[in-house]
Design a protein around this motif. Structure first.
Motif, mmCIF file in Angstrom:
data_model
loop_
_atom_site.group_PDB
_atom_site.id
_atom_site.type_symbol
_atom_site.label_atom_id
_atom_site.label_comp_id
_atom_site.label_asym_id
_atom_site.label_seq_id
_atom_site.Cartn_x
_atom_site.Cartn_y
_atom_site.Cartn_z
ATOM 1 N N LYS A 37 0.475 -14.850 79.860
ATOM 2 C CA LYS A 37 1.381 -14.464 78.774
ATOM 3 C C LYS A 37 2.490 -13.575 79.347
ATOM 4 N N VAL A 38 3.295 -14.173 80.193
ATOM 5 C CA VAL A 38 4.311 -13.423 80.928
ATOM 6 C C VAL A 38 5.305 -12.746 79.990
ATOM 7 N N ASP A 39 5.899 -13.500 79.106
ATOM 8 C CA ASP A 39 6.935 -12.943 78.242
ATOM 9 C C ASP A 39 6.383 -11.877 77.298
ATOM 10 N N ALA A 40 5.156 -12.058 76.863
ATOM 11 C CA ALA A 40 4.557 -11.104 75.929
ATOM 12 C C ALA A 40 4.142 -9.808 76.611
ATOM 13 N N SER A 41 3.694 -9.913 77.847
ATOM 14 C CA SER A 41 3.188 -8.717 78.535
ATOM 15 C C SER A 41 4.276 -7.958 79.298
ATOM 16 N N TRP A 42 5.384 -8.611 79.610
ATOM 17 C CA TRP A 42 6.404 -7.985 80.437
ATOM 18 C C TRP A 42 7.024 -6.725 79.831
ATOM 19 N N PRO A 43 7.363 -6.658 78.544
ATOM 20 C CA PRO A 43 7.976 -5.435 78.013
ATOM 21 C C PRO A 43 7.165 -4.174 78.297
ATOM 22 N N ALA A 44 5.846 -4.254 78.208
ATOM 23 C CA ALA A 44 5.008 -3.088 78.492
ATOM 24 C C ALA A 44 5.045 -2.740 79.972
ATOM 25 N N VAL A 45 5.086 -3.762 80.833
ATOM 26 C CA VAL A 45 5.166 -3.522 82.272
ATOM 27 C C VAL A 45 6.483 -2.835 82.615
ATOM 28 N N ARG A 46 7.560 -3.367 82.089
ATOM 29 C CA ARG A 46 8.881 -2.793 82.373
ATOM 30 C C ARG A 46 8.987 -1.357 81.871
ATOM 31 N N ALA A 47 8.449 -1.103 80.682
ATOM 32 C CA ALA A 47 8.498 0.250 80.120
ATOM 33 C C ALA A 47 7.721 1.235 80.982
ATOM 34 N N GLY A 86 25.256 14.891 94.277
ATOM 35 C CA GLY A 86 24.120 14.169 93.728
ATOM 36 C C GLY A 86 24.356 12.674 93.719
ATOM 37 N N PRO A 87 23.306 11.893 93.469
ATOM 38 C CA PRO A 87 23.456 10.439 93.413
ATOM 39 C C PRO A 87 24.178 10.011 92.137
ATOM 40 N N LEU A 88 24.720 8.829 92.147
ATOM 41 C CA LEU A 88 25.329 8.270 90.948
ATOM 42 C C LEU A 88 24.227 7.948 89.941
ATOM 43 N N PRO A 89 24.535 8.002 88.655
ATOM 44 C CA PRO A 89 23.517 7.701 87.641
ATOM 45 C C PRO A 89 23.000 6.266 87.795
ATOM 46 N N LEU A 90 21.719 6.102 87.569
ATOM 47 C CA LEU A 90 21.125 4.771 87.567
ATOM 48 C C LEU A 90 21.183 4.240 86.131
ATOM 49 N N LEU A 91 22.083 3.312 85.892
ATOM 50 C CA LEU A 91 22.287 2.798 84.549
ATOM 51 C C LEU A 91 21.074 2.011 84.062
ATOM 52 N N VAL A 92 20.763 2.168 82.807
ATOM 53 C CA VAL A 92 19.617 1.479 82.217
ATOM 54 C C VAL A 92 19.748 -0.030 82.400
ATOM 55 N N GLU A 93 20.955 -0.545 82.178
ATOM 56 C CA GLU A 93 21.166 -1.988 82.283
ATOM 57 C C GLU A 93 20.884 -2.495 83.686
ATOM 58 N N ARG A 94 21.279 -1.721 84.665
ATOM 59 C CA ARG A 94 21.051 -2.141 86.052
ATOM 60 C C ARG A 94 19.564 -2.117 86.395
ATOM 61 N N LEU A 95 18.874 -1.071 85.972
ATOM 62 C CA LEU A 95 17.449 -0.963 86.244
ATOM 63 C C LEU A 95 16.677 -2.078 85.555
ATOM 64 N N GLU A 96 16.966 -2.311 84.297
ATOM 65 C CA GLU A 96 16.273 -3.360 83.559
ATOM 66 C C GLU A 96 16.532 -4.729 84.186
ATOM 67 N N SER A 97 17.774 -4.988 84.553
ATOM 68 C CA SER A 97 18.116 -6.277 85.141
ATOM 69 C C SER A 97 17.386 -6.490 86.462
ATOM 70 N N SER A 98 17.335 -5.450 87.285
ATOM 71 C CA SER A 98 16.653 -5.557 88.569
ATOM 72 C C SER A 98 15.168 -5.835 88.379
ATOM 73 N N LEU A 99 14.551 -5.149 87.438
ATOM 74 C CA LEU A 99 13.133 -5.360 87.167
ATOM 75 C C LEU A 99 12.881 -6.762 86.611
ATOM 76 N N ASP A 100 13.739 -7.199 85.710
ATOM 77 C CA ASP A 100 13.565 -8.528 85.115
ATOM 78 C C ASP A 100 13.631 -9.623 86.179
#
Length: 258
Positions: A37-47, A86-100
């Protein structure tokens, strides 16, 4: 931290940050990801993964900031109020996309290629670890590079590799100390501040114009000159890569001393 062995000690500490993150990522992946159940379980993994990456990125940045100041002090240029960048901010969109892309998308690609679910899980785990480590270590790498770029006392940097770099990293490290004023036109080894997934390299600041080579870089420089003699551009890069993969790499894989 500062002293002759400081660059390698710094690289090893950053490697520990990456290794710890890898353990955490694998644990989350194996415990929460359901291959049926990849699509169903992935949101919890990503979070669960997102705060782990951010925490490791912050740790990497803090290590870089303190190490940069130590290097400055060792070089005798800590006579002003310079603050590392300091480092540049890690944008949520970039992090989510990389994980996906390196999680469920990689899993589905492996299944489509005929892999078993377990093989697909393993393939995605490798990609996921590499991408999360990249984003985490980017924190420290950006601190080093941005600080060097804005520090009037810094002359440049050196690329510090582990004992088993890939051909690309070995080639970049062979440049030795890279000075901010150096001309890189025509040198196929330019771009020494570039990294890749599963990369063990770090940058170390230089504060004089006669900085010594670090670690295996001096020998790599001699190897580069020998293997690329009479060649330029991509021909030089390909010649060095062929030599590195056929025989050169084996000469540099001896265990590192503490």
């Amino acid at each position: 931290m500062a002293g002759p062995g400081a660059p390698q000690r710094y690289r090893r500490i950053q490697a520990l940050v990456a290794a710890r993150l890898a353990q955490q990522v694998l644990q989350v992946w194996r415990e929460l990801m359901n291959p049926a159940k990849v699509d169903a379980s992935w949101p919890a993994v990503r979070a669960a993964l997102m705060p782990l990456v951010r925490q490791a990125r912050e740790q990497s940045a803090i290590l870089a900031e303190s190490s940069y100041l130590d290097a400055r002090q060792e070089a005798g240029v800590d006579d002003d109020d310079f603050t590392p960048k300091g480092p540049l901010p890690l944008l949520v969109e970039r992090l989510e996309s990389s994980l996906d892309v390196t999680g469920p998308v990689e899993f589905k690609k492996a299944i489509a290629a005929g892999k078993t679910p377990q093989q697909a899980m393993d393939a995605a785990a490798v990609r996921l670890v590499g991408s999360t480590q990249y984003l985490a270590l980017e924190g420290g790498r950006q601190v080093m590079q941005r600080s060097i770029d804005t520090d009037d006392q810094a002359t440049g940097w050196a690329r510090v590799t582990d004992a088993d770099p890939c051909a690309w990293c070995a080639m970049l490290a062979s440049r030795g100390p890279v000075y901010k004023s150096a001309q890189t036109a025509g040198d196929p080894r330019k771009g020494g501040d570039r990294y890749h997934d599963h990369c063990g390299c770090q940058a170390w600041p230089a504060f004089t114009n006669d900085e010594p080579f670090i670690g295996i870089a001096e020998q790599l420089y001699d190897d580069w000159l020998r293997e690329t003699r009479g060649r330029g551009g991509k021909h030089a890069v390909n010649a060095f890569r062929r030599w590195w993969e056929s025989e050169g790499r084996a000469a540099y894989t001896a265990p590192e001393r503490p």
